[in-house]
Design a protein around this motif. Structure first.
Motif, mmCIF file in Angstrom:
data_model
loop_
_atom_site.group_PDB
_atom_site.id
_atom_site.type_symbol
_atom_site.label_atom_id
_atom_site.label_comp_id
_atom_site.label_asym_id
_atom_site.label_seq_id
_atom_site.Cartn_x
_atom_site.Cartn_y
_atom_site.Cartn_z
ATOM 1 N N ALA A 1 0.927 -1.091 -0.095
ATOM 2 C CA ALA A 1 -0.036 -0.238 -0.082
ATOM 3 C C ALA A 1 0.869 1.274 -0.105
ATOM 4 C CB ALA A 1 -0.954 0.060 1.197
ATOM 5 N N GLY A 2 2.238 1.291 0.241
ATOM 6 C CA GLY A 2 2.801 2.299 0.496
ATOM 7 C C GLY A 2 2.623 3.157 1.870
ATOM 8 N N SER A 3 1.856 2.553 2.612
ATOM 9 C CA SER A 3 1.473 3.363 3.918
ATOM 10 C C SER A 3 1.250 2.106 4.908
ATOM 11 C CB SER A 3 0.469 4.138 3.832
ATOM 12 O OG SER A 3 0.128 4.786 4.929
ATOM 13 N N VAL A 4 1.392 2.491 6.134
ATOM 14 C CA VAL A 4 1.035 1.564 7.213
ATOM 15 C C VAL A 4 -0.232 2.102 8.146
ATOM 16 C CG1 VAL A 4 3.480 0.690 7.583
ATOM 17 C CG2 VAL A 4 2.736 2.912 8.813
ATOM 18 N N ASP A 5 -0.800 3.504 7.590
ATOM 19 C CA ASP A 5 -2.143 3.548 8.241
ATOM 20 C C ASP A 5 -3.196 2.874 7.622
ATOM 21 O OD1 ASP A 5 -1.051 5.958 9.368
ATOM 22 O OD2 ASP A 5 -1.495 7.190 7.855
ATOM 23 N N LEU A 6 -3.951 2.360 8.416
ATOM 24 C CA LEU A 6 -5.070 1.483 8.000
ATOM 25 C C LEU A 6 -5.987 1.845 7.056
ATOM 26 C CD1 LEU A 6 -6.107 -0.278 11.703
ATOM 27 C CD2 LEU A 6 -4.741 -1.174 9.530
ATOM 28 N N GLY A 7 -6.475 3.295 7.112
ATOM 29 C CA GLY A 7 -7.292 3.968 6.138
ATOM 30 C C GLY A 7 -6.697 3.924 4.720
ATOM 31 N N GLU A 8 -5.192 4.192 4.396
ATOM 32 C CA GLU A 8 -4.607 4.087 3.141
ATOM 33 C C GLU A 8 -4.398 2.777 2.654
ATOM 34 O OE1 GLU A 8 -1.263 6.794 2.652
ATOM 35 O OE2 GLU A 8 -2.146 8.067 4.089
ATOM 36 N N VAL A 9 -4.258 1.715 3.458
ATOM 37 C CA VAL A 9 -4.200 0.151 3.330
ATOM 38 C C VAL A 9 -5.435 -0.154 2.804
ATOM 39 C CG1 VAL A 9 -4.029 -2.095 4.187
ATOM 40 C CG2 VAL A 9 -2.267 -0.019 5.137
ATOM 41 N N ALA A 10 -6.580 0.237 3.475
ATOM 42 C CA ALA A 10 -7.981 -0.151 3.056
ATOM 43 C C ALA A 10 -8.299 0.484 1.839
ATOM 44 C CB ALA A 10 -8.947 0.360 4.010
ATOM 45 N N ALA A 11 -7.790 1.920 1.633
ATOM 46 C CA ALA A 11 -8.034 2.301 -0.097
ATOM 47 C C ALA A 11 -7.307 1.784 -0.888
ATOM 48 C CB ALA A 11 -7.652 3.755 0.033
ATOM 49 N N ALA A 12 -6.006 1.107 -0.675
ATOM 50 C CA ALA A 12 -5.247 0.448 -1.577
ATOM 51 C C ALA A 12 -5.828 -0.824 -1.855
ATOM 52 C CB ALA A 12 -3.823 0.182 -0.928
ATOM 53 N N THR A 13 -6.469 -1.350 -1.058
ATOM 54 C CA THR A 13 -7.156 -2.624 -1.441
ATOM 55 C C THR A 13 -8.256 -2.760 -2.441
ATOM 56 O OG1 THR A 13 -8.744 -2.676 0.453
ATOM 57 C CG2 THR A 13 -6.574 -3.733 0.868
ATOM 58 N N GLY A 14 -8.935 -1.454 -2.568
ATOM 59 C CA GLY A 14 -9.827 -1.290 -3.492
ATOM 60 C C GLY A 14 -9.254 -0.916 -5.056
ATOM 61 N N LEU A 15 -8.065 -1.077 -5.156
ATOM 62 C CA LEU A 15 -7.424 -0.549 -6.686
ATOM 63 C C LEU A 15 -6.957 -1.907 -7.202
ATOM 64 C CD1 LEU A 15 -5.462 2.702 -5.241
ATOM 65 C CD2 LEU A 15 -7.730 2.626 -6.175
ATOM 66 N N ALA A 16 -7.133 -1.847 -8.357
ATOM 67 C CA ALA A 16 -6.372 -2.906 -9.286
ATOM 68 C C ALA A 16 -4.814 -2.656 -9.195
ATOM 69 C CB ALA A 16 -6.590 -2.644 -10.653
ATOM 70 N N GLN A 17 -4.340 -3.894 -8.447
ATOM 71 C CA GLN A 17 -2.776 -4.136 -7.899
ATOM 72 C C GLN A 17 -2.476 -5.291 -8.648
ATOM 73 O OE1 GLN A 17 -1.226 -1.930 -6.162
ATOM 74 N NE2 GLN A 17 -2.668 -0.761 -5.519
ATOM 75 N N SER A 18 -1.080 -5.335 -8.771
ATOM 76 C CA SER A 18 -0.657 -6.667 -9.554
ATOM 77 C C SER A 18 0.325 -7.195 -8.486
ATOM 78 C CB SER A 18 0.708 -5.842 -10.743
ATOM 79 O OG SER A 18 1.645 -5.158 -10.014
ATOM 80 N N ASN A 19 0.286 -6.788 -7.400
ATOM 81 C CA ASN A 19 1.057 -7.461 -6.187
ATOM 82 C C ASN A 19 0.278 -8.068 -5.012
ATOM 83 O OD1 ASN A 19 0.672 -4.964 -5.570
ATOM 84 N ND2 ASN A 19 2.698 -4.499 -4.589
ATOM 85 N N GLU A 20 -1.007 -8.646 -5.687
ATOM 86 C CA GLU A 20 -1.803 -9.248 -4.448
ATOM 87 C C GLU A 20 -1.219 -10.167 -3.639
ATOM 88 O OE1 GLU A 20 -5.061 -8.537 -4.115
ATOM 89 O OE2 GLU A 20 -4.760 -6.886 -5.267
ATOM 90 N N ALA A 21 -0.188 -10.784 -3.847
ATOM 91 C CA ALA A 21 0.633 -11.758 -3.061
ATOM 92 C C ALA A 21 1.194 -10.967 -1.722
ATOM 93 C CB ALA A 21 1.620 -12.453 -3.539
ATOM 94 N N LEU A 22 1.600 -9.976 -1.879
ATOM 95 C CA LEU A 22 2.154 -8.897 -0.802
ATOM 96 C C LEU A 22 0.805 -8.745 0.049
ATOM 97 C CD1 LEU A 22 4.416 -6.233 -2.415
ATOM 98 C CD2 LEU A 22 5.130 -8.126 -0.691
ATOM 99 N N LEU A 23 -0.207 -8.377 -0.189
ATOM 100 C CA LEU A 23 -1.416 -8.140 0.525
ATOM 101 C C LEU A 23 -2.021 -9.690 1.226
ATOM 102 C CD1 LEU A 23 -3.891 -6.457 1.491
ATOM 103 C CD2 LEU A 23 -5.030 -7.425 -0.633
#
Length: 512
Positions: free
Chosen positions: A213-235
Motif C-alpha cells: 500500500a505504500g503506507s502503514v495507516d489502516l485507512g490508506e491500506v484499505a484504500a489500496a485494497t480497492g484498487l487494481a494491483q499487480s502484487n496481491e501476493a504481498l497483501l
C-alpha cells in the motif's frame, strides 16, 4: 530551497485516558524509587487506583468523540472508548486483587508481619515478598496503558509499539512468583520467547503491507485494497503474518500453546490481569485491523478465520475436559471463549462489532473474579489448584463455592448470566451475516464446555471433603471488592443487559 517539515497537529484531549494511565505509571516508578519501603505499598495502591479512576472519568467525558488524531495514527471512536473504559475498571479490580497478598501467593500463604520474629527466615521471606510486590504496580499500569493504546491504533507501526508496551511488563510479571519460582520463571520465559516470535511475524506482515500500500495507516491500506494491483501476493501474505501476531495475543489455535503453562505458572493475580485485560486489548486490535483495514477484502481472509475459529472452539473445549488443575482448566476455557468471540469478529457487521464488545466486557469481569476466588482456596503450601483438592468445598465454605459455581455457569452460558447474553449477541450477529455453520459449531462446543464446568460444581457440592483438604482464607476488602464487582457485573449483564447492549451498539461505528 529547503522545504519546511510540517509538524502534525497534536490534540491531547482525545487521548487523555492514555496520558493519565502512562503518567500514573511514571508516578509509580517515582514512588518505588523515593518512598520509604514501609509506606510504599499503600502509596502504590492509592496512586494506581486514583489514576485508573481518573482515566475512566476521562473516557466518560470523551463519549461521542469520533476523530483521528496525531497524524491519523490514533483513532478515538466508540470502540476505543468502550474498550478503554472497560480496561480502566478491570484494571482497578486487578489492582485490588494484586494488593490482597504478596506475589508468592501462587505458592505460599500470606504471613502476618506480627506473627514472625525479627531476623527469622520467615521475616526475611516476608521482606523479600513485600519488596517484590510493590514493583508490580507501575508494571501493571504500563501494561494497561499499552492495552488501551492497542485498539486505538490506526497505524500499524504504532500498533506494534503498543503491542510491545503491553507485553513486556507481562513477561516480567509472569515470573514474579516467589515460592514456585521455577514454574513461574519457566512460564515467563515461554511467554517471552513465543511472544517475541509472534511479534516478529507481526512486524514482517507490516513490512509486506507497506510494500503493497505504500503506507502503514489502516485507512490508506484499505484504500489500496480497492484498487487494481499487480502484487496481491504481498497483501495476502501481509494479512496472514499480521494475523499470526494478533491471534497469538488472543490465544487462538494453533497459537495457544503458551496459554495453559503461563496461566498456571504466573502468580494468580497476574493471571487474572492477563486473562481478562490482554484478551480485550488484543481483540480490539483485531477488530480495528480487519474491520477498518481489510473489510473490503473479506473473501480473502474469512476462510482462514473460519478455520481458526472452529479449531479454537473445538480444541479449547476438548482439552479443557482433560485438565486436573483449576488454572489450566480456566486457561483452556479461555481458548474456547476466544473461538466464540471470533464468531462475532467474522460477522463483519455493526451487530458483530457490538456483540463482540459486549462479550469482551462480560468475559473480562467474570474471568477476573473467577481467578480471584481461586486465590482464596489454600493449603499449607499455598494455593490449592488441583481439582481433587476442591472436593467438598461447598460443605466447608458454601459462599465461596457458590460464588465460583455462579462464575462457572456464566462462562458456560447459562441463562440469566452475562455469558448467555454475550453468546446470544455474537451468535445472532453471525447468523444474520450468513455464518450459520460457525454458530452450529459454537453451540455444540458450548455444550462440551458446560460439561467440564458442571464437573467442578459437582465436585464441590456432591463429594466428600478430604480430612486434610484445603481451607478457604477470609478475603480482605481488596479481594472481596474484586469478586463483588465481577459478581455484580455478571448478574446485571445477565438480567438487565439492554442498556449495555445499546451502548455497545452506539459504539460500533469506527472512524477510518
Amino acid at each position: 530551497m529547503p522545504t519546511d517539515i510540517l509538524s502534525p497537529q497534536l490534540s491531547y484531549g482525545p487521548i487523555a485516558p492514555l496520558l493519565i494511565v502512562f503518567g500514573t505509571a511514571l508516578v509509580g516508578v517515582l514512588v518505588e524509587a523515593f518512598v520509604p519501603a514501609r509506606r510504599r505499598r499503600l502509596a502504590q495502591i492509592v496512586v494506581a487506583i486514583v489514576g485508573l479512576l481518573a482515566a475512566f472519568v476521562a473516557v466518560v467525558l470523551l463519549a461521542g468523540t469520533h476523530e483521528l488524531v496525531f497524524a491519523d495514527a490514533i483513532a478515538v471512536d466508540g470502540m476505543t472508548l468502550f474498550l478503554q473504559g472497560t480496561l480502566a475498571v478491570l484494571g482497578i479490580a486487578a489492582i485490588l486483587l494484586i494488593s490482597e497478598r504478596s506475589l508468592d501467593a501462587s505458592g505460599g500463604a500470606v504471613v502476618s508481619r506480627a506473627a514472625v520474629l525479627p531476623g527469622s527466615r520467615e521475616d526475611v521471606a516476608l521482606a523479600e515478598a513485600t519488596d517484590v510486590q510493590t514493583e508490580i504496580y507501575p508494571l501493571a499500569l504500563f501494561s494497561l496503558g499499552g492495552m488501551m493504546l492497542f485498539p486505538a491504533s490506526n497505524n500499524l507501526l504504532l500498533m506494534f509499539i503498543a503491542l510491545e508496551v503491553l507485553s513486556l511488563p507481562l513477561y516480567l510479571m509472569a515470573g514474579l512468583a516467589r515460592r514456585r519460582r521455577l514454574l513461574s520463571q519457566e512460564a515467563a520465559m515461554k511467554y517471552f520467547l513465543l511472544g517475541a516470535f509472534s511479534s516478529a511475524f507481526f512486524l514482517y506482515g507490516v513490512a509486506l503491507l507497506y510494500g503493497y500500500a505504500g503506507s502503514v495507516d489502516l485507512g490508506e491500506v484499505a484504500a489500496a485494497t480497492g484498487l487494481a494491483q499487480s502484487n496481491e501476493a504481498l497483501l495476502l501474505a501481509g494479512i496472514a503474518l499480521l494475523a499470526v501476531g494478533l491471534l497469538f495475543k488472543v490465544g487462538a489455535v494453533p497459537f495457544q500453546a503458551w496459554t495453559p503453562d503461563v496461566y498456571q505458572g504466573s502468580p494468580t493475580p497476574v493471571t487474572a490481569l492477563m486473562a481478562a485485560c490482554t484478551k480485550i486489548a488484543a481483540f480490539g486490535g483485531l477488530l480495528r485491523v480487519f474491520y477498518v483495514g481489510f473489510g473490503s477484502v473479506e473473501w480473502d481472509w474469512e476462510p482462514m478465520m473460519w478455520a481458526v475459529a472452529i479449531l479454537t472452539m473445538v480444541v479449547g473445549a476438548l482439552l479443557a475436559v482433560t485438565q486436573t488443575d483449576v488454572k489450566r482448566m480456566l486457561a483452556y476455557s479461555a481458548v474456547a471463549h476466544t473461538g466464540f468471540i471470533l464468531v462475532g469478529v467474522i460477522a463483519l457487521s455493526p451487530a458483530g462489532l457490538a456483540g463482540t464488545m459486549f462479550y469482551l466486557l462480560a468475559y473480562g469481569f467474570t474471568t477476573l473474579a473467577a481467578f480471584a476466588v481461586v486465590t482464596l482456596v489454600r493449603d499449607s503450601s499455598g494455593e490449592a489448584t488441583h481439582l481433587a483438592q476442591w472436593a467438598g468445598l461447598g460443605r466447608k465454605s458454601p459462599l465461596v463455592a457458590g460464588t465460583f459455581a455462579f462464575f462457572l455457569f456464566a462462562l458456560a452460558g447459562i441463562p440469566l448470566t452475562s455469558g448467555f447474553m454475550a453468546k446470544f449477541a455474537v451468535f445472532t450477529a453471525a447468523v444474520d451475516s450468513g455464518a450459520t455453520g460457525l454458530v452450529v459449531v459454537g453451540v455444540v462446543t458450548s455444550a462440551v464446555t458446560a460439561f467440564f464446568y458442571a464437573r467442578v460444581v459437582v465436585l464441590m457440592f456432591f463429594s466428600e471433603p478430604a480430612p486434610d483438604g484445603p481451607t478457604v482464607s477470609v478475603p480482605s476488602g481488596f479481594t472481596a471488592g474484586a469478586i463483588a464487582l465481577g459478581l455484580a457485573v455478571t448478574v446485571v449483564l445477565g438480567v438487565l443487559p439492554q442498556p449495555v447492549l445499546d451502548l455497545a451498539e452506539q459504539a460500533s461505528r469506527l472512524v477510518s
